[in-house]
Design a protein around this motif. Structure first.
Motif, mmCIF file in Angstrom:
data_model
loop_
_atom_site.group_PDB
_atom_site.id
_atom_site.type_symbol
_atom_site.label_atom_id
_atom_site.label_comp_id
_atom_site.label_asym_id
_atom_site.label_seq_id
_atom_site.Cartn_x
_atom_site.Cartn_y
_atom_site.Cartn_z
ATOM 1 N N LEU A 83 19.897 -32.703 14.368
ATOM 2 C CA LEU A 83 19.653 -31.314 13.532
ATOM 3 C C LEU A 83 18.556 -32.080 12.476
ATOM 4 C CD1 LEU A 83 19.749 -28.507 12.961
ATOM 5 C CD2 LEU A 83 21.847 -29.347 11.382
ATOM 6 N N VAL A 84 17.342 -31.197 12.397
ATOM 7 C CA VAL A 84 16.520 -31.168 11.109
ATOM 8 C C VAL A 84 16.748 -29.916 10.421
ATOM 9 C CG1 VAL A 84 14.119 -31.120 10.326
ATOM 10 C CG2 VAL A 84 15.054 -33.027 11.895
ATOM 11 N N SER A 85 17.127 -29.808 9.399
ATOM 12 C CA SER A 85 17.431 -28.294 8.542
ATOM 13 C C SER A 85 16.653 -28.297 7.483
ATOM 14 C CB SER A 85 18.905 -28.084 8.560
ATOM 15 O OG SER A 85 18.910 -26.747 8.005
ATOM 16 N N GLY A 86 15.835 -27.276 7.147
ATOM 17 C CA GLY A 86 15.183 -27.183 5.935
ATOM 18 C C GLY A 86 15.426 -25.735 5.266
ATOM 19 N N SER A 87 16.428 -25.080 5.755
ATOM 20 C CA SER A 87 16.846 -23.679 5.340
ATOM 21 C C SER A 87 17.271 -23.909 3.932
ATOM 22 C CB SER A 87 17.753 -22.873 6.215
ATOM 23 O OG SER A 87 17.288 -22.738 7.348
ATOM 24 N N THR A 88 17.079 -22.977 2.987
ATOM 25 C CA THR A 88 17.613 -23.017 1.420
ATOM 26 C C THR A 88 18.521 -21.872 1.309
ATOM 27 O OG1 THR A 88 15.658 -22.059 0.533
ATOM 28 C CG2 THR A 88 15.665 -24.527 0.915
ATOM 29 N N GLY A 89 19.027 -22.325 0.123
ATOM 30 C CA GLY A 89 20.002 -21.105 -0.377
ATOM 31 C C GLY A 89 21.283 -21.224 0.277
ATOM 32 N N LEU A 90 21.791 -22.299 0.686
ATOM 33 C CA LEU A 90 23.147 -22.269 1.518
ATOM 34 C C LEU A 90 24.354 -22.236 0.611
ATOM 35 C CD1 LEU A 90 21.207 -23.418 3.817
ATOM 36 C CD2 LEU A 90 22.804 -25.008 4.565
ATOM 37 N N GLY A 91 25.191 -21.663 1.004
ATOM 38 C CA GLY A 91 26.395 -21.422 0.180
ATOM 39 C C GLY A 91 27.496 -22.565 0.522
ATOM 40 N N PRO A 92 28.485 -22.600 -0.034
ATOM 41 C CA PRO A 92 29.334 -23.735 0.210
ATOM 42 C C PRO A 92 29.798 -23.992 1.639
ATOM 43 C CG PRO A 92 29.989 -22.720 -1.767
ATOM 44 C CD PRO A 92 28.949 -21.972 -1.235
ATOM 45 N N GLU A 93 30.306 -22.999 2.185
ATOM 46 C CA GLU A 93 30.589 -23.044 3.500
ATOM 47 C C GLU A 93 29.610 -23.440 4.653
ATOM 48 O OE1 GLU A 93 32.691 -19.269 5.258
ATOM 49 O OE2 GLU A 93 33.770 -19.274 3.544
ATOM 50 N N ASP A 94 28.405 -22.804 4.195
ATOM 51 C CA ASP A 94 27.225 -23.335 5.189
ATOM 52 C C ASP A 94 27.009 -24.719 4.873
ATOM 53 O OD1 ASP A 94 26.671 -20.463 5.631
ATOM 54 O OD2 ASP A 94 25.750 -20.563 3.817
ATOM 55 N N GLU A 95 26.985 -25.246 3.782
ATOM 56 C CA GLU A 95 26.990 -26.881 3.356
ATOM 57 C C GLU A 95 27.957 -27.507 4.149
ATOM 58 O OE1 GLU A 95 24.903 -28.451 1.992
ATOM 59 O OE2 GLU A 95 23.469 -27.241 0.772
ATOM 60 N N ALA A 96 29.246 -26.982 4.098
ATOM 61 C CA ALA A 96 30.385 -27.800 4.678
ATOM 62 C C ALA A 96 30.138 -27.959 6.202
ATOM 63 C CB ALA A 96 31.588 -27.144 4.382
ATOM 64 N N THR A 97 29.501 -26.779 6.728
ATOM 65 C CA THR A 97 29.273 -26.973 8.308
ATOM 66 C C THR A 97 28.172 -28.001 8.840
ATOM 67 O OG1 THR A 97 30.087 -24.705 8.247
ATOM 68 C CG2 THR A 97 28.808 -25.323 10.218
ATOM 69 N N VAL A 98 27.199 -27.846 7.821
ATOM 70 C CA VAL A 98 25.975 -28.699 8.153
ATOM 71 C C VAL A 98 26.461 -30.111 7.854
ATOM 72 C CG1 VAL A 98 23.638 -29.399 7.370
ATOM 73 C CG2 VAL A 98 24.218 -26.801 7.466
ATOM 74 N N ARG A 99 27.227 -30.330 6.719
ATOM 75 C CA ARG A 99 27.910 -31.820 6.353
ATOM 76 C C ARG A 99 28.640 -32.403 7.724
ATOM 77 N NH1 ARG A 99 25.954 -35.209 2.262
ATOM 78 N NH2 ARG A 99 24.783 -33.885 1.018
ATOM 79 N N ALA A 100 29.386 -31.309 8.180
ATOM 80 C CA ALA A 100 30.345 -31.663 9.074
ATOM 81 C C ALA A 100 29.800 -32.045 10.260
ATOM 82 C CB ALA A 100 31.583 -30.624 9.506
ATOM 83 N N ALA A 101 28.669 -31.428 10.668
ATOM 84 C CA ALA A 101 27.796 -31.739 11.887
ATOM 85 C C ALA A 101 27.209 -33.339 12.027
ATOM 86 C CB ALA A 101 26.558 -30.970 12.006
ATOM 87 N N ALA A 102 27.172 -34.236 10.684
ATOM 88 C CA ALA A 102 26.665 -35.262 10.663
ATOM 89 C C ALA A 102 27.504 -36.289 10.956
ATOM 90 C CB ALA A 102 26.108 -35.655 9.133
ATOM 91 N N GLN A 103 28.962 -35.881 11.293
ATOM 92 C CA GLN A 103 30.038 -36.996 11.863
ATOM 93 C C GLN A 103 29.888 -36.888 13.203
ATOM 94 O OE1 GLN A 103 33.490 -35.313 10.290
ATOM 95 N NE2 GLN A 103 33.143 -35.705 8.200
ATOM 96 N N ARG A 104 29.090 -36.024 13.713
ATOM 97 C CA ARG A 104 29.062 -36.138 15.381
ATOM 98 C C ARG A 104 27.562 -36.334 15.722
ATOM 99 N NH1 ARG A 104 32.604 -32.379 18.421
ATOM 100 N NH2 ARG A 104 32.248 -33.615 19.935
ATOM 101 N N VAL A 105 26.446 -35.845 15.121
ATOM 102 C CA VAL A 105 25.027 -36.225 15.427
ATOM 103 C C VAL A 105 24.283 -36.501 13.971
ATOM 104 C CG1 VAL A 105 25.242 -34.581 17.506
ATOM 105 C CG2 VAL A 105 24.434 -33.642 15.048
ATOM 106 N N ALA A 106 23.165 -36.662 14.230
ATOM 107 C CA ALA A 106 22.164 -37.182 13.185
ATOM 108 C C ALA A 106 21.492 -35.944 12.622
ATOM 109 C CB ALA A 106 20.925 -38.209 13.830
ATOM 110 N N VAL A 107 21.738 -35.728 11.252
ATOM 111 C CA VAL A 107 21.346 -34.731 10.653
ATOM 112 C C VAL A 107 20.434 -35.089 9.310
ATOM 113 C CG1 VAL A 107 21.944 -32.875 9.323
ATOM 114 C CG2 VAL A 107 23.707 -33.348 11.101
ATOM 115 N N LEU A 108 19.208 -34.454 9.363
ATOM 116 C CA LEU A 108 18.478 -34.838 8.149
ATOM 117 C C LEU A 108 18.250 -33.346 7.477
ATOM 118 C CD1 LEU A 108 15.291 -37.103 7.777
ATOM 119 C CD2 LEU A 108 15.279 -34.764 6.810
ATOM 120 N N ARG A 109 18.627 -33.311 6.359
ATOM 121 C CA ARG A 109 18.538 -31.966 5.693
ATOM 122 C C ARG A 109 17.664 -32.372 4.573
ATOM 123 N NH1 ARG A 109 19.539 -27.282 4.164
ATOM 124 N NH2 ARG A 109 20.402 -26.897 2.090
ATOM 125 N N ALA A 110 16.542 -31.334 4.426
ATOM 126 C CA ALA A 110 15.840 -31.365 3.126
ATOM 127 C C ALA A 110 15.535 -30.081 2.461
ATOM 128 C CB ALA A 110 14.402 -32.407 3.298
#
Ligand code: NAD
Length: 259
Positions: A83-110
């Motif tokens: 995953l490459v994610s550039g969306s902004t304005g994420l709330g805590p639940e959104d952030e937690a889901t994106v962070r959790a994905a990084a345990q299974r796949v490569a995630v680059l968020r900026a």
């Protein structure tokens, strides 16, 4: 060929990524995700559901909304797609889901994929280490009138650099001033959002001392700057193992494919 599933494909950034991919030669958009009203008939495969098309790609590139980013992260984790994610304005639940994905796949968020902003962050760190802590820091950002979140994700990332360098809490942020605000307290980081017209993205960091001030500024004139960075990130994550990556990780990677 790197196969990309593009989330938010009909939006301003989605279209910029599409154009950059068409010019790149090594990237193919194999599916596009957006709300049904924005699907473009005859222009490839469109879906409203990232989970149903994520498995077609090597990487999902997301420039949509906090909800779109969260759904993309959940789909990537379940299908084993980077995953490459550039969306902004994420709330805590959104952030937690994106962070959790990084345990299974490569995630680059900026919050900002431009190479110039990556350089600005390095320059800011150097400047903060060189000027006295008594120097006041104010961040001013300008964006087009349709931008939904304020302040920008990039302004928040820049304020994080300042807070980390000076060990300041989140409460140090001062979002605008109004009325009898009084003298500026030490240890504040001012963040100011200007909205109007069609500005793509303008970030100024002002470091103000007694009788002198320093300004570090980046201006994005075209979304192509973000799109090129996002494609470089897509190339990077498709060769990386599961984990959480930043633009700096990508820039430091040996033989990086940023163009
Ligand atoms: P935009 O409004 O032009 O496009 C967003 C698109 O996402 C629209 O087509 C919309 O229909 C679609 N969408 C809405 N909900 C969705 C969902 N649940 N799933 C899939 N698609 C959905 O906005 P934009 O200017 O293209 O920006 C998109 C996001 O990217 C914003 O959060 C913006 O702040 C961010 N952005 C990031 C960078 C960066 O470098 N990281 C640069 C520019 C913009």
């Amino acid at each position: 060929m790197i196969r990309v599933v593009l989330v938010g494909a009909a939006g301003r950034m989605g279209r910029a990524v599409e154009a950059a991919a068409a010019a790149a030669g090594d990237v193919e958009i194999v599916a596009r995700v957006d709300v049904p009203a924005n699907h473009v008939p005859g222009a490839g495969l469109w879906s409203e559901d990232t989970a149903s098309v994520a498995g077609r790609g090597d990487v999902v590139v997301d420039f949509s909304t906090p909800r779109g980013a969260r759904d993309a992260a959940a789909a990537c984790a379940s299908k084993g797609v980077a995953l490459v994610s550039g969306s902004t304005g994420l709330g805590p639940e959104d952030e937690a889901t994106v962070r959790a994905a990084a345990q299974r796949v490569a995630v680059l968020r900026a919050s900002n994929f431009s190479l110039g902003i990556a350089a600005l962050r390095l320059a800011l760190r150097t400047a903060l280490s060189a000027v006295p802590v008594s120097w006041d820091v104010e961040i001013v950002e300008r964006h087009h009138k349709l931008k939904k979140d304020s302040p920008s994700g990039t302004a928040l990332a820049l304020s994080d650099e300042v807070r980390e360098a000076r060990s300041l809490p989140g409460s140090a942020l001062r979002h605008g001033r109004q009325g009898m605000a009084g003298p500026r307290p030490a240890g504040e980081v001012g963040v100011h959002s200007v909205r109007g017209g069609s500005w793509v993205g303008d970030h100024q960091v002002l470091l103000a001392g007694e009788g002198e001030w320093l300004e570090l500024r980046h201006v994005a004139q075209d979304r192509a700057a973000f799109a090129q960075g996002a494609l470089a990130a897509a190339r990077f994550v498709t060769t990386a193992g599961p984990g959480w990556y930043t633009m700096e990780d990508m820039l430091r990677a040996p033989g990086r494919a940023a163009r």
